[in-house]
Enzyme design. Structure first.
Site, short mmCIF file in Angstrom:
data_model
loop_
_atom_site.label_atom_id
_atom_site.label_comp_id
_atom_site.label_asym_id
_atom_site.label_seq_id
_atom_site.Cartn_x
_atom_site.Cartn_y
_atom_site.Cartn_z
N THR A 14 0.82 -1.22 0.00
CA THR A 14 0.00 0.00 0.00
C THR A 14 0.86 1.27 0.00
OG1 THR A 14 -1.45 1.28 1.46
CG2 THR A 14 -0.13 -0.37 2.52
N ASP A 15 0.29 2.35 -0.50
CA ASP A 15 0.98 3.65 -0.46
C ASP A 15 1.11 4.17 0.97
OD1 ASP A 15 -1.68 4.34 0.00
OD2 ASP A 15 -1.77 5.92 -1.54
N GLU A 16 0.34 3.59 1.90
CA GLU A 16 0.35 4.11 3.28
C GLU A 16 1.71 3.89 3.96
OE1 GLU A 16 -3.07 3.65 5.71
OE2 GLU A 16 -4.39 3.29 4.00
N TYR A 31 -1.37 -0.40 11.14
CA TYR A 31 -1.60 -1.12 9.87
C TYR A 31 -0.47 -0.82 8.89
CZ TYR A 31 -3.23 -1.60 5.05
OH TYR A 31 -3.30 -1.89 3.70
N LYS A 70 2.44 -3.31 7.30
CA LYS A 70 2.64 -3.53 5.87
C LYS A 70 4.09 -3.17 5.49
CE LYS A 70 0.13 -4.63 3.08
NZ LYS A 70 -0.33 -5.96 2.56
#
Ligand code: NAD
Length: 330
Positions: A129-131, A153, A157
């Protein structure tokens, strides 16, 4: 090719499986010989999301956990590629308790990577993810930026990304990694913003907007994400990271406006709620690498994709009503 899809009963994984096995085939790529879904069917997993392809003899569904070493090893042994979606994917849940998130996202990924070592020819596509990059005020993150995750989260990741790349560097495993922006589309569990707001508005209820709604996200239709994954699986480079972005940045306020309009509702249906802890202001990824190297580009225009998504929720109450009731009862 025989493909093992972890988390294939979730939002994005099920779209990927429907694309692999659907009547149009996987977007010009060769049709797979076999597709095995490994999914623990957590609250977010739903076998009915695979209903359109459930009768396909190439599909096998295995109800199991990616943290089960023996199962992971025996399944990976029979496949040419692993496409790894399975995760605890909700930021708010990771803020209430990070235990399951870290266990599934970090230990689960490591378990699958270990399993892959016993089949060195396997391609391991790790879906991230970009997060992991954290927030930025302007510009876009390239794949080489340092990781600065804010939520448990995103941190879990980021940890799984680093593990996946370490297995490439240390063991020579063919690991390919993608980092995508926010997805939207049909079959998304009604706790994430677009299906949550849509289903509540369709039911005549109110929707909770965090803070002043100024947080900005980049939106990509789930089918465009899955097409990007197919390109990376076919022609991506081992050890490489590919950002995937839609190029449609919207504040949550503007997104809410569009959903209200699509559902024929007004601002009186919006409740302003206290902001999420550590809420990143803006995510943006630079996706020039996948566009230039692999010729990928999104095909869904956001307004049209959003209108179709709202229409899908309007027409498919049988899919989401039991899930919304389950989510409300928690
Ligand atoms: P999701 O929550 O809809 O689905 C997750 C799936 O994984 C579910 O079917 C669940 O049952 C399964 N699962 C969870 N724990 C498991 C375990 N221990 N063993 C086996 N299966 C397990 O998630 P999603 O939105 O489809 O996201 C899929 C992947 O894509 C995630 O890795 C996520 O980080 C990543 N991603 C999501 C987005 C997004 O906008 N949703 C954007 C970029 C990347």
């Amino acid at each position: 090719m025989r493909i093992l899809v972890t988390g294939g009963a979730g939002f994005i994984g099920s779209c990927f499986v429907r694309m692999l096995l659907g009547p149009d085939g996987p977007d010009g790529h060769p049709r797979p010989e076999a597709v095995t879904v490994l999914d623990a069917l957590t609250y977010a997993g739903n076998r009915s999301s695979l209903a359109p392809v459930a009768a396909d003899p190439r599909l096998e569904f295995v109800h199991g956990d990616i943290r089960d070493h023996g199962l992971a090893r025996s399944l990976v042994a029979g496949h040419d590629a692993v496409v790894h979606f399975a995760a605890e994917s909700h930021v708010d849940r990771s803020l209430s308790s990070a235990t399951e998130c870290v266990s599934t996202n970090v230990v689960g990924t490591q378990t699958l990577l270990d399993a892959a070592l016993s089949r060195p020819s396997v391609t391991f596509l790790h879906v991230s993810t970009d997060e992991v990059y954290g927030s930025l005020a302007e510009g876009s993150w390239s794949e080489d930026e340092p990781l600065q995750p804010s939520s448990p989260y995103a941190a879990s990741k980021a940890s799984s990304d680093l593990l996946a790349l370490a297995y490439h560097r240390s063991h020579g495993l063919d690991v390919r990694l993608t980092r995508c922006s926010n997805n939207y589309g049909p079959y998304q569990f009604p706790e994430k913003v677009i299906p949550l707001f849509t289903t509540r508005l369709l039911d005549g209820g109110t929707v909770p907007l965090y803070g002043d709604g100024r947080h900005v996200r980049d939106w990509l239709h789930v089918e465009d994400h899955c097409r990007a994954l197919l390109r990376v699986l076919a022609d991506g480079r081992p050890g490489e990271v590919y950002n995937i972005g839609g190029g449609t940045e919207l504040s949550n306020r503007r997104l809410t406006e569009r959903l209200l309009t699509a559902c024929g509702a007004g601002w009186e249906r919006v409740e302003h709620v206290a902001d999420r802890a550590g809420h990143d202001l803006r995510y943006s990824v630079d996706s020039r690498r996948i566009r230039a190297e692999l010729g990928w580009a999104p095909r869904h225009a956001f307004d049209d994709g959003l209108a179709r998504t709202v229409a899908w929720y309007r027409d498919n109450r049988a899919w989401w009503e039991p899930l919304a009731a389950r989510a409300a009862a928690r």
